[in-house]
Design a protein around this motif. Structure first.
Motif, PDB file in Angstrom:
ATOM      1  N   LYS A 256       0.830  -1.203   0.000  1.00 50.55           N
ATOM      2  CA  LYS A 256       0.000   0.000   0.000  1.00 50.55           C
ATOM      3  C   LYS A 256       0.865   1.253   0.000  1.00 50.55           C
ATOM      4  O   LYS A 256       1.883   1.324   0.693  1.00 50.55           O
ATOM      5  CB  LYS A 256      -0.907  -0.024   1.228  1.00 50.55           C
ATOM      6  CG  LYS A 256      -1.631   1.263   1.568  1.00 50.55           C
ATOM      7  CD  LYS A 256      -2.419   1.089   2.846  1.00 50.55           C
ATOM      8  CE  LYS A 256      -2.831   2.399   3.465  1.00 50.55           C
ATOM      9  NZ  LYS A 256      -1.705   3.178   3.975  1.00 50.55           N
ATOM     10  N   THR A 257       0.453   2.249  -0.785  1.00 52.43           N
ATOM     11  CA  THR A 257       1.137   3.532  -0.756  1.00 52.43           C
ATOM     12  C   THR A 257       0.756   4.283   0.521  1.00 52.43           C
ATOM     13  O   THR A 257      -0.313   4.070   1.095  1.00 52.43           O
ATOM     14  CB  THR A 257       0.769   4.387  -1.980  1.00 52.43           C
ATOM     15  OG1 THR A 257      -0.657   4.576  -2.026  1.00 52.43           O
ATOM     16  CG2 THR A 257       1.222   3.714  -3.264  1.00 52.43           C
ATOM     17  N   THR A 258       1.632   5.138   0.986  1.00 48.95           N
ATOM     18  CA  THR A 258       1.383   5.915   2.207  1.00 48.95           C
ATOM     19  C   THR A 258       1.412   7.412   1.881  1.00 48.95           C
ATOM     20  O   THR A 258       1.830   7.826   0.799  1.00 48.95           O
ATOM     21  CB  THR A 258       2.432   5.609   3.284  1.00 48.95           C
ATOM     22  OG1 THR A 258       3.730   5.926   2.777  1.00 48.95           O
ATOM     23  CG2 THR A 258       2.388   4.135   3.673  1.00 48.95           C
ATOM     24  N   SER A 259       0.973   8.198   2.839  1.00 53.31           N
ATOM     25  CA  SER A 259       0.972   9.652   2.686  1.00 53.31           C
ATOM     26  C   SER A 259       1.135  10.276   4.070  1.00 53.31           C
ATOM     27  O   SER A 259       1.141   9.576   5.090  1.00 53.31           O
ATOM     28  CB  SER A 259      -0.333  10.135   2.049  1.00 53.31           C
ATOM     29  OG  SER A 259      -1.443   9.851   2.901  1.00 53.31           O
ATOM     30  N   LYS A 260       1.237  11.601   4.142  1.00 53.06           N
ATOM     31  CA  LYS A 260       1.339  12.279   5.430  1.00 53.06           C
ATOM     32  C   LYS A 260       0.080  12.062   6.264  1.00 53.06           C
ATOM     33  O   LYS A 260       0.141  11.980   7.486  1.00 53.06           O
ATOM     34  CB  LYS A 260       1.559  13.772   5.210  1.00 53.06           C
ATOM     35  CG  LYS A 260       2.927  14.120   4.633  1.00 53.06           C
ATOM     36  CD  LYS A 260       3.094  15.626   4.500  1.00 53.06           C
ATOM     37  CE  LYS A 260       4.468  15.970   3.957  1.00 53.06           C
ATOM     38  NZ  LYS A 260       4.657  17.453   3.802  1.00 53.06           N
ATOM     39  N   GLU A 261      -1.067  11.983   5.575  1.00 57.75           N
ATOM     40  CA  GLU A 261      -2.328  11.787   6.275  1.00 57.75           C
ATOM     41  C   GLU A 261      -2.548  10.330   6.668  1.00 57.75           C
ATOM     42  O   GLU A 261      -3.275  10.033   7.616  1.00 57.75           O
ATOM     43  CB  GLU A 261      -3.503  12.258   5.397  1.00 57.75           C
ATOM     44  CG  GLU A 261      -3.535  13.738   5.096  1.00 57.75           C
ATOM     45  CD  GLU A 261      -2.479  14.163   4.071  1.00 57.75           C
ATOM     46  OE1 GLU A 261      -2.054  13.302   3.272  1.00 57.75           O
ATOM     47  OE2 GLU A 261      -2.074  15.339   4.101  1.00 57.75           O
ATOM     48  N   ASP A 262      -1.928   9.416   5.950  1.00 59.21           N
ATOM     49  CA  ASP A 262      -2.107   7.987   6.214  1.00 59.21           C
ATOM     50  C   ASP A 262      -0.739   7.314   6.178  1.00 59.21           C
ATOM     51  O   ASP A 262      -0.259   6.892   5.131  1.00 59.21           O
ATOM     52  CB  ASP A 262      -3.052   7.375   5.172  1.00 59.21           C
ATOM     53  CG  ASP A 262      -3.309   5.895   5.418  1.00 59.21           C
ATOM     54  OD1 ASP A 262      -2.958   5.400   6.520  1.00 59.21           O
ATOM     55  OD2 ASP A 262      -3.858   5.229   4.524  1.00 59.21           O
ATOM     56  N   THR A 263      -0.108   7.215   7.348  1.00 64.54           N
ATOM     57  CA  THR A 263       1.247   6.672   7.422  1.00 64.54           C
ATOM     58  C   THR A 263       1.274   5.169   7.680  1.00 64.54           C
ATOM     59  O   THR A 263       2.343   4.558   7.660  1.00 64.54           O
ATOM     60  CB  THR A 263       2.051   7.371   8.536  1.00 64.54           C
ATOM     61  OG1 THR A 263       1.367   7.185   9.792  1.00 64.54           O
ATOM     62  CG2 THR A 263       2.178   8.867   8.251  1.00 64.54           C
ATOM     63  N   ALA A 264       0.117   4.579   7.944  1.00 59.93           N
ATOM     64  CA  ALA A 264       0.068   3.136   8.199  1.00 59.93           C
ATOM     65  C   ALA A 264       0.463   2.377   6.929  1.00 59.93           C
ATOM     66  O   ALA A 264       0.052   2.724   5.826  1.00 59.93           O
ATOM     67  CB  ALA A 264      -1.324   2.726   8.648  1.00 59.93           C
ATOM     68  N   THR A 265       1.271   1.345   7.100  1.00 59.72           N
ATOM     69  CA  THR A 265       1.703   0.545   5.960  1.00 59.72           C
ATOM     70  C   THR A 265       0.925  -0.764   5.907  1.00 59.72           C
ATOM     71  O   THR A 265       0.403  -1.238   6.915  1.00 59.72           O
ATOM     72  CB  THR A 265       3.207   0.223   6.053  1.00 59.72           C
ATOM     73  OG1 THR A 265       3.458  -0.523   7.262  1.00 59.72           O
ATOM     74  CG2 THR A 265       4.027   1.505   6.077  1.00 59.72           C
ATOM     75  N   PHE A 266       0.834  -1.326   4.717  1.00 57.30           N
ATOM     76  CA  PHE A 266       0.153  -2.607   4.535  1.00 57.30           C
ATOM     77  C   PHE A 266       0.774  -3.308   3.342  1.00 57.30           C
ATOM     78  O   PHE A 266       0.960  -2.704   2.278  1.00 57.30           O
ATOM     79  CB  PHE A 266      -1.341  -2.405   4.304  1.00 57.30           C
ATOM     80  CG  PHE A 266      -2.077  -3.671   3.934  1.00 57.30           C
ATOM     81  CD1 PHE A 266      -2.273  -4.675   4.875  1.00 57.30           C
ATOM     82  CD2 PHE A 266      -2.547  -3.875   2.644  1.00 57.30           C
ATOM     83  CE1 PHE A 266      -2.942  -5.839   4.541  1.00 57.30           C
ATOM     84  CE2 PHE A 266      -3.219  -5.037   2.295  1.00 57.30           C
ATOM     85  CZ  PHE A 266      -3.415  -6.024   3.260  1.00 57.30           C
ATOM     86  N   GLU A 267       1.131  -4.567   3.509  1.00 51.91           N
ATOM     87  CA  GLU A 267       1.626  -5.351   2.383  1.00 51.91           C
ATOM     88  C   GLU A 267       1.108  -6.772   2.512  1.00 51.91           C
ATOM     89  O   GLU A 267       0.885  -7.276   3.620  1.00 51.91           O
ATOM     90  CB  GLU A 267       3.151  -5.319   2.308  1.00 51.91           C
ATOM     91  CG  GLU A 267       3.880  -5.633   3.590  1.00 51.91           C
ATOM     92  CD  GLU A 267       5.375  -5.340   3.473  1.00 51.91           C
ATOM     93  OE1 GLU A 267       6.161  -6.282   3.661  1.00 51.91           O
ATOM     94  OE2 GLU A 267       5.738  -4.187   3.182  1.00 51.91           O
ATOM     95  N   VAL A 268       0.899  -7.393   1.368  1.00 50.65           N
ATOM     96  CA  VAL A 268       0.352  -8.740   1.351  1.00 50.65           C
ATOM     97  C   VAL A 268       1.033  -9.535   0.245  1.00 50.65           C
ATOM     98  O   VAL A 268       1.304  -9.016  -0.839  1.00 50.65           O
ATOM     99  CB  VAL A 268      -1.190  -8.703   1.158  1.00 50.65           C
ATOM    100  CG1 VAL A 268      -1.576  -7.946  -0.093  1.00 50.65           C
ATOM    101  CG2 VAL A 268      -1.775 -10.109   1.145  1.00 50.65           C
ATOM    102  N   TRP A 269       1.333 -10.806   0.547  1.00 47.10           N
ATOM    103  CA  TRP A 269       1.926 -11.726  -0.428  1.00 47.10           C
ATOM    104  C   TRP A 269       0.848 -12.709  -0.867  1.00 47.10           C
ATOM    105  O   TRP A 269       0.326 -13.480  -0.054  1.00 47.10           O
ATOM    106  CB  TRP A 269       3.089 -12.499   0.193  1.00 47.10           C
ATOM    107  CG  TRP A 269       4.352 -11.718   0.356  1.00 47.10           C
ATOM    108  CD1 TRP A 269       5.442 -11.724  -0.459  1.00 47.10           C
ATOM    109  CD2 TRP A 269       4.688 -10.830   1.424  1.00 47.10           C
ATOM    110  NE1 TRP A 269       6.422 -10.906   0.028  1.00 47.10           N
ATOM    111  CE2 TRP A 269       5.991 -10.337   1.189  1.00 47.10           C
ATOM    112  CE3 TRP A 269       3.995 -10.391   2.571  1.00 47.10           C
ATOM    113  CZ2 TRP A 269       6.613  -9.436   2.040  1.00 47.10           C
ATOM    114  CZ3 TRP A 269       4.626  -9.483   3.419  1.00 47.10           C
ATOM    115  CH2 TRP A 269       5.909  -9.029   3.147  1.00 47.10           C
ATOM    116  N   PHE A 270       0.524 -12.676  -2.167  1.00 47.74           N
ATOM    117  CA  PHE A 270      -0.457 -13.617  -2.733  1.00 47.74           C
ATOM    118  C   PHE A 270       0.277 -14.767  -3.414  1.00 47.74           C
ATOM    119  O   PHE A 270       1.236 -14.545  -4.166  1.00 47.74           O
ATOM    120  CB  PHE A 270      -1.348 -12.925  -3.770  1.00 47.74           C
ATOM    121  CG  PHE A 270      -2.295 -11.913  -3.199  1.00 47.74           C
ATOM    122  CD1 PHE A 270      -3.481 -12.321  -2.586  1.00 47.74           C
ATOM    123  CD2 PHE A 270      -2.022 -10.562  -3.278  1.00 47.74           C
ATOM    124  CE1 PHE A 270      -4.359 -11.394  -2.062  1.00 47.74           C
ATOM    125  CE2 PHE A 270      -2.895  -9.619  -2.766  1.00 47.74           C
ATOM    126  CZ  PHE A 270      -4.067 -10.047  -2.148  1.00 47.74           C
TER     127      PHE A 270
END
Length: 270
Positions: free
Chosen positions: A223-237
């Motif tokens: 997942k891309t992040t920004s100043k407003e949304d700094t939470a990260t998310f990644e998934v391996w399919f």
């Protein structure tokens, strides 16, 4: 071969072809996915943030203060039921024995119901309850996504304009079963029961993923992040089945924690 045997054979063949052709098919497909949930936390960061902000942590958040470094804290079981034009995913997270005793056997309960369309799963109702916190409900009603607490029979506590596609924290992981993985970045509108956000998942590198005593070829999306949304998310399919082998959620700095969810075994739909 009797006519009954032939009919059963043709029925199974038809179901298989239909499932392969349109992703989910006309026959009921059910499977149970079991995950190990691990948390890496720095309790001092969370404590410092709470002291500065004056916020009071929810009962469910107490698990962060009990984690020292990195440890497995729960087992999550997702029951996925896919039919011709609808789906139902029910998820239960049970804390490990010691934590369950300390936190009075709190659970993470999630539920998603919606439609199967030509673009995959589309959420209609998503519910989430974290331990002793209030039940959160997100429901599509006319041209809006309404948010409720405790019961959808009460007035909504919030609303967001809605049209077209909608995912939630459960369907985002199962969205590509029976469908091609995106070749490029993909924007996914996702609700967590509180709000509606658009997550842009970027396709990353393929690699041999250590899994179940061997290696499974997997594709990483993040997942891309920004100043407003700094939470990260990644998934391996998994490259073959397109099921989530691992998800990693890096919470905002105020939590000082990372959540990693690992699939224990790839199940077969029945």
């Amino acid at each position: 071969m009797t006519n009954i045997t032939l009919n059963r054979l043709f029925s199974h063949i038809f179901c298989y072809l239909a499932f392969s052709a349109i992703g989910f098919g006309v026959c009921a497909q059910t499977a149970q996915f079991e995950y190990d949930l691990k948390i890496t936390a720095d309790p001092t960061k969370r404590a410092a943030y709470l002291k500065q902000s004056g916020e009071v942590p929810s009962p469910y958040e107490q698990v962060f203060s009990l984690v020292k470094g990195s440890m497995s804290v729960a087992t999550v079981v997702d029951k996925v039921d896919i039919r011709k034009d609808q789906y139902h995913i029910n998820s239960t997270g049970n804390l490990a024995a010691v934590l369950a005793t300390v936190l009075n056997d709190q659970k993470l309960l999630r539920d998603s119901v919606g439609a199967i369309t030509n673009v995959g799963m589309v959420t209609n109702t998503y519910q989430e309850k974290r331990g002793n916190t209030e039940l959160l409900i997100a429901r599509v009603e006319k041209n809006a996504l309404n948010f409720y607490k405790i019961s959808s029979r009460t007035p909504p506590v919030g609303s967001a304009p809605y049209s077209g596609r909608l995912l939630d924290m459960l369907t985002v992981g199962y969205q590509f079963i029976g469908r091609e993985l995106p070749a490029k970045s993909v924007a996914l509108p996702v609700t967590d029961g509180r709000s509606l956000k658009t997550y842009t998942l970027v396709r990353g590198e393929p690699w041999d993923f250590p899994f179940d005593g061997g290696n499974v070829r997997a594709i990483r999306y993040y997942k891309t992040t920004s100043k407003e949304d700094t939470a990260t998310f990644e998934v391996w399919f998994s490259e073959k089945e397109h099921v989530p082998l691992r998800s990693v959620i890096g919470l905002n700095a105020q939590y000082g924690a990372t959540i990693q969810v690992d699939l224990k075994k790839i199940p077969k739909f029945q």
